[in-house]
Enzyme design. Structure first.
Site, PDB file in Angstrom:
ATOM      1  N   CYS A  85       1.025  -1.168  -0.178  1.00  0.00           N
ATOM      2  CA  CYS A  85      -0.248   0.079   0.536  1.00  0.00           C
ATOM      3  C   CYS A  85       0.962   1.230   0.214  1.00  0.00           C
ATOM      4  CB  CYS A  85      -0.770  -0.238   1.115  1.00  0.00           C
ATOM      5  SG  CYS A  85      -2.535   1.505   1.493  1.00  0.00           S
ATOM      6  N   HIS A 202      -3.491  -6.091   0.576  1.00  0.00           N
ATOM      7  CA  HIS A 202      -2.740  -5.994   2.486  1.00  0.00           C
ATOM      8  C   HIS A 202      -2.755  -7.174   2.250  1.00  0.00           C
ATOM      9  CE1 HIS A 202      -2.274  -1.766   3.873  1.00  0.00           C
ATOM     10  NE2 HIS A 202      -3.514  -1.162   3.179  1.00  0.00           N
ATOM     11  N   GLU A 204      -1.100  -8.603   5.192  1.00  0.00           N
ATOM     12  CA  GLU A 204      -1.011  -8.958   5.969  1.00  0.00           C
ATOM     13  C   GLU A 204      -2.285  -8.507   6.661  1.00  0.00           C
ATOM     14  OE1 GLU A 204      -1.371  -4.720   5.618  1.00  0.00           O
ATOM     15  OE2 GLU A 204      -0.353  -6.323   4.906  1.00  0.00           O
TER      16      GLU A 204
END
Length: 226
Positions: A85, A202, A204
């Site tokens: 990002c 994302h 994560e």
């Protein structure tokens, strides 16, 4: 040996990244940008957020931080580097990868789950997947539209440096499955070396079963790949 998660003023996905890596038994620590990289660094993650408020251009100010010069040196020596990002914006602005991320086609901040098709499974960041596999991960960005010249895009495509493309749940890539207007539906790429990657979604946020699923785990395993 540890993965350094670089924090800038305005980073807000740094702790998410640390939690995700720790969940995968990958040693990681938060590193404030003014402190420089640890001497025993085994990987670097540039997390999401709004470094320096996204003033000038998203990622542009952070890209000129002294620690990013250290990141480039580490990358040149083979240390795995992943930008997510805002980290992807920093990666492009700093020259770690080509192209740029700019304002979404909608001109709005977009936060939603998207599908990604694995385009190249022969990299540390995608080796846990099969080519053509579809994964689901979230996006959260206002400047996520990947732009690059036609010539550079053709080089990326020819050299298999596109990691992911936005698609539907069946793996079909189209303008309708492109959430931000990225050229070629590109969601992630690698640099000159396959150990350096940037992506707008994302991973994560897709590593814990109770919070968004686990489809993103394979990307983070890139830090554990010898």
């Amino acid at each position: 040996m540890t993965v350094a998660i670089v924090q800038f003023g305005g980073s807000n996905c740094d702790r998410d990244a640390k939690r995700a890596l720790s969940h995968l038994d990958i040693d990681a620590e938060l590193v404030w940008h003014e402190d420089g990289l640890p001497t025993d660094v085994s990987g670097v993650m540039l997390p999401g957020g709004f470094s320096y408020g996204d003033y000038l251009r998203a990622g542009a100010i952070a890209a000129n931080s002294p620690i990013v010069a250290e990141v480039r040196e580490a990358a040149a020596s083979g240390v795995p580097v992943l930008g997510v990002c805002n980290g992807a914006q920093i990666g492009c602005e700093s020259g770690l990868t080509p192209g740029a991320f700019t304002t979404n086609r909608s001109a709005r901040f977009q936060c939603e789950h998207v599908y990604l098709r694995v385009e190249n499974a022969d990299t540390p960041w995608t080796s846990a997947y099969e080519e053509g596999e579809v994964i689901e991960v979230p996006i959260a960005h206002g400047e996520g539209r990947f732009e690059i010249t036609d010539e550079q895009y053709d080089e990326l495509d020819t050299d298999d440096r596109v990691l992911f493309r936005y698609c539907d749940e069946n793996g079909v890539v189209s303008d309708e499955t492109n959430p931000n207007g990225s050229k070629g539906n590109v969601a992630g790429i690698i640099g000159d070396s396959e150990t350096v990657a940037v992506m707008m979604p994302h991973p994560e946020r897709a590593t814990l079963p109770d919070i968004g699923g686990t489809d993103g785990e394979g990307v983070l395993y890139g830090f554990a790949t010898p």
